[in-house]
Design a protein around this motif. Structure first.
Motif, PDB file in Angstrom:
ATOM      1  N   LYS A  28       0.836  -1.205   0.000  1.00 47.68           N
ATOM      2  CA  LYS A  28       0.000   0.000   0.000  1.00 47.68           C
ATOM      3  C   LYS A  28       0.873   1.258   0.000  1.00 47.68           C
ATOM      4  CE  LYS A  28      -3.990   1.988   2.340  1.00 47.68           C
ATOM      5  NZ  LYS A  28      -5.035   1.736   3.322  1.00 47.68           N
ATOM      6  N   ASN A  29       1.896   1.265   0.834  1.00 41.86           N
ATOM      7  CA  ASN A  29       2.808   2.412   0.883  1.00 41.86           C
ATOM      8  C   ASN A  29       3.543   2.598  -0.438  1.00 41.86           C
ATOM      9  OD1 ASN A  29       2.083   3.016   3.503  1.00 41.86           O
ATOM     10  ND2 ASN A  29       3.781   1.876   4.406  1.00 41.86           N
ATOM     11  N   ALA A  30       3.957   1.496  -1.053  1.00 47.14           N
ATOM     12  CA  ALA A  30       4.660   1.577  -2.335  1.00 47.14           C
ATOM     13  C   ALA A  30       3.777   2.196  -3.407  1.00 47.14           C
ATOM     14  CB  ALA A  30       5.130   0.195  -2.767  1.00 47.14           C
ATOM     15  N   TRP A  31       2.516   1.752  -3.484  1.00 49.41           N
ATOM     16  CA  TRP A  31       1.596   2.332  -4.464  1.00 49.41           C
ATOM     17  C   TRP A  31       1.365   3.816  -4.178  1.00 49.41           C
ATOM     18  CZ3 TRP A  31       0.277   1.294  -9.114  1.00 49.41           C
ATOM     19  CH2 TRP A  31       0.245  -0.018  -9.578  1.00 49.41           C
ATOM     20  N   ASN A  32       1.197   4.154  -2.914  1.00 48.82           N
ATOM     21  CA  ASN A  32       0.958   5.560  -2.572  1.00 48.82           C
ATOM     22  C   ASN A  32       2.151   6.439  -2.941  1.00 48.82           C
ATOM     23  OD1 ASN A  32      -1.635   5.134  -1.608  1.00 48.82           O
ATOM     24  ND2 ASN A  32      -0.951   4.819   0.494  1.00 48.82           N
ATOM     25  N   ILE A  33       3.356   5.959  -2.674  1.00 48.48           N
ATOM     26  CA  ILE A  33       4.550   6.746  -2.982  1.00 48.48           C
ATOM     27  C   ILE A  33       4.722   6.906  -4.490  1.00 48.48           C
ATOM     28  CG2 ILE A  33       7.081   6.698  -2.910  1.00 48.48           C
ATOM     29  CD1 ILE A  33       6.760   5.404  -0.087  1.00 48.48           C
ATOM     30  N   ILE A  34       4.561   5.812  -5.224  1.00 54.21           N
ATOM     31  CA  ILE A  34       4.726   5.877  -6.684  1.00 54.21           C
ATOM     32  C   ILE A  34       3.702   6.822  -7.295  1.00 54.21           C
ATOM     33  CG2 ILE A  34       4.453   4.553  -8.820  1.00 54.21           C
ATOM     34  CD1 ILE A  34       5.807   2.218  -7.355  1.00 54.21           C
ATOM     35  N   GLN A  35       2.455   6.716  -6.861  1.00 51.20           N
ATOM     36  CA  GLN A  35       1.409   7.567  -7.434  1.00 51.20           C
ATOM     37  C   GLN A  35       1.622   9.037  -7.096  1.00 51.20           C
ATOM     38  OE1 GLN A  35      -2.363   4.614  -7.878  1.00 51.20           O
ATOM     39  NE2 GLN A  35      -1.982   5.356  -5.823  1.00 51.20           N
ATOM     40  N   ALA A  36       2.091   9.316  -5.893  1.00 44.28           N
ATOM     41  CA  ALA A  36       2.323  10.708  -5.506  1.00 44.28           C
ATOM     42  C   ALA A  36       3.540  11.289  -6.223  1.00 44.28           C
ATOM     43  CB  ALA A  36       2.496  10.797  -3.989  1.00 44.28           C
ATOM     44  N   GLU A  37       4.627  10.514  -6.299  1.00 45.86           N
ATOM     45  CA  GLU A  37       5.861  11.023  -6.892  1.00 45.86           C
ATOM     46  C   GLU A  37       5.810  11.090  -8.416  1.00 45.86           C
ATOM     47  OE1 GLU A  37       8.578  12.215  -5.256  1.00 45.86           O
ATOM     48  OE2 GLU A  37       7.378  11.998  -3.443  1.00 45.86           O
ATOM     49  N   MET A  38       5.170  10.111  -9.036  1.00 47.54           N
ATOM     50  CA  MET A  38       5.150  10.044 -10.498  1.00 47.54           C
ATOM     51  C   MET A  38       3.938  10.750 -11.101  1.00 47.54           C
ATOM     52  SD  MET A  38       7.904   8.288 -11.173  1.00 47.54           S
ATOM     53  CE  MET A  38       7.968   7.292 -12.618  1.00 47.54           C
ATOM     54  N   HIS A  39       3.039  11.237 -10.270  1.00 43.35           N
ATOM     55  CA  HIS A  39       1.813  11.907 -10.732  1.00 43.35           C
ATOM     56  C   HIS A  39       1.032  10.995 -11.691  1.00 43.35           C
ATOM     57  CE1 HIS A  39       3.070  15.613  -8.848  1.00 43.35           C
ATOM     58  NE2 HIS A  39       4.248  15.465  -9.421  1.00 43.35           N
ATOM     59  N   CYS A  40       0.706   9.807 -11.177  1.00 43.08           N
ATOM     60  CA  CYS A  40      -0.021   8.828 -11.969  1.00 43.08           C
ATOM     61  C   CYS A  40      -1.062   8.161 -11.082  1.00 43.08           C
ATOM     62  CB  CYS A  40       0.940   7.792 -12.537  1.00 43.08           C
ATOM     63  SG  CYS A  40       1.890   6.891 -11.289  1.00 43.08           S
ATOM     64  N   CYS A  41      -1.891   7.322 -11.692  1.00 40.93           N
ATOM     65  CA  CYS A  41      -2.933   6.643 -10.923  1.00 40.93           C
ATOM     66  C   CYS A  41      -3.247   5.296 -11.573  1.00 40.93           C
ATOM     67  CB  CYS A  41      -4.183   7.510 -10.868  1.00 40.93           C
ATOM     68  SG  CYS A  41      -5.441   6.900  -9.728  1.00 40.93           S
ATOM     69  N   GLY A  42      -3.168   4.226 -10.795  1.00 41.44           N
ATOM     70  CA  GLY A  42      -3.463   2.891 -11.304  1.00 41.44           C
ATOM     71  C   GLY A  42      -2.342   2.348 -12.170  1.00 41.44           C
ATOM     72  N   VAL A  43      -2.609   1.233 -12.811  1.00 39.20           N
ATOM     73  CA  VAL A  43      -1.611   0.622 -13.687  1.00 39.20           C
ATOM     74  C   VAL A  43      -1.686   1.248 -15.074  1.00 39.20           C
ATOM     75  CG1 VAL A  43      -0.792  -1.529 -14.724  1.00 39.20           C
ATOM     76  CG2 VAL A  43      -1.679  -1.533 -12.391  1.00 39.20           C
ATOM     77  N   THR A  44      -2.849   1.143 -15.719  1.00 38.25           N
ATOM     78  CA  THR A  44      -3.013   1.749 -17.044  1.00 38.25           C
ATOM     79  C   THR A  44      -3.705   3.107 -16.961  1.00 38.25           C
ATOM     80  OG1 THR A  44      -5.043   0.469 -17.353  1.00 38.25           O
ATOM     81  CG2 THR A  44      -3.033  -0.418 -18.315  1.00 38.25           C
ATOM     82  N   ASP A  45      -4.625   3.252 -16.027  1.00 37.43           N
ATOM     83  CA  ASP A  45      -5.251   4.546 -15.741  1.00 37.43           C
ATOM     84  C   ASP A  45      -6.006   4.453 -14.410  1.00 37.43           C
ATOM     85  OD1 ASP A  45      -7.576   3.161 -16.336  1.00 37.43           O
ATOM     86  OD2 ASP A  45      -8.054   4.292 -18.130  1.00 37.43           O
ATOM     87  N   TYR A  46      -6.647   5.522 -14.015  1.00 42.83           N
ATOM     88  CA  TYR A  46      -7.311   5.574 -12.707  1.00 42.83           C
ATOM     89  C   TYR A  46      -8.453   4.578 -12.571  1.00 42.83           C
ATOM     90  CZ  TYR A  46     -10.969   8.323 -15.017  1.00 42.83           C
ATOM     91  OH  TYR A  46     -11.984   8.744 -15.837  1.00 42.83           O
ATOM     92  N   LYS A  47      -9.023   4.116 -13.671  1.00 44.82           N
ATOM     93  CA  LYS A  47     -10.161   3.190 -13.617  1.00 44.82           C
ATOM     94  C   LYS A  47      -9.765   1.813 -13.079  1.00 44.82           C
ATOM     95  CE  LYS A  47     -12.416   5.560 -17.387  1.00 44.82           C
ATOM     96  NZ  LYS A  47     -12.717   5.550 -18.815  1.00 44.82           N
ATOM     97  N   ASP A  48      -8.475   1.526 -13.038  1.00 44.83           N
ATOM     98  CA  ASP A  48      -8.016   0.246 -12.487  1.00 44.83           C
ATOM     99  C   ASP A  48      -8.424   0.095 -11.023  1.00 44.83           C
ATOM    100  OD1 ASP A  48      -6.801  -0.383 -14.902  1.00 44.83           O
ATOM    101  OD2 ASP A  48      -4.844   0.400 -14.273  1.00 44.83           O
TER     102      ASP A  48
END
Length: 132
Positions: A28-48
């Motif tokens: 959970k922390n890894a996903w949160n950090i990646i999404q915050a730092e890389m300005h992205c959401c989900g794997v392919t998009d936010y709908k994931d």
């Protein structure tokens, strides 16, 4: 290469299902950090995230302006780009740095082997033995 990309995306999407499990705080922390730092959401998009958190719900770290509960029933102010695309782009942009680090490690390993063989030969020639 396409098959590798598809398998990686599939595995990451399966990992999303473990996001809210109690034993995977690190995930959970890894996903949160990646999404915050890389300005992205989900794997392919936010709908994931819809299959994991519910319809129109994403983690708060997907929000462009992070605040408590901002991902609840809000898909207008979230990062639209998927993290897989962002991470692969980061690797493509930094491949020269990664190659340089890899070459430095390779040279260090080769020098270590050469010095160890030189030391072995020197000890062998002097006839010193190790008695246990």
């Amino acid at each position: 290469m396409d098959k590798v990309n598809e398998n990686a995306k599939k595995d990451l999407k399966e990992g999303l299902l473990l996001y809210n499990s109690e034993n995977n705080v690190g995930l959970k922390n890894a996903w949160n950090i990646i999404q915050a730092e890389m300005h992205c959401c989900g794997v392919t998009d936010y709908k994931d995230w819809f299959s994991v958190l519910g319809e129109n719900t994403v983690p708060d770290r997907c929000c462009m302006e992070n605040s408590q509960g901002c991902g609840q029933n809000n898909t207008t102010l979230v990062w639209k780009t998927g993290c897989y695309e962002k991470v692969t782009q980061w690797f493509a942009d930094n491949k020269h740095v990664l190659g340089t680090v890899g070459m430095c490690l390779l040279i260090t390993q080769i020098l270590g082997m050469a010095f160890s063989m030189t030391l072995f030969q020197h000890i062998h020639r002097t006839g010193k033995k190790y008695d246990a």
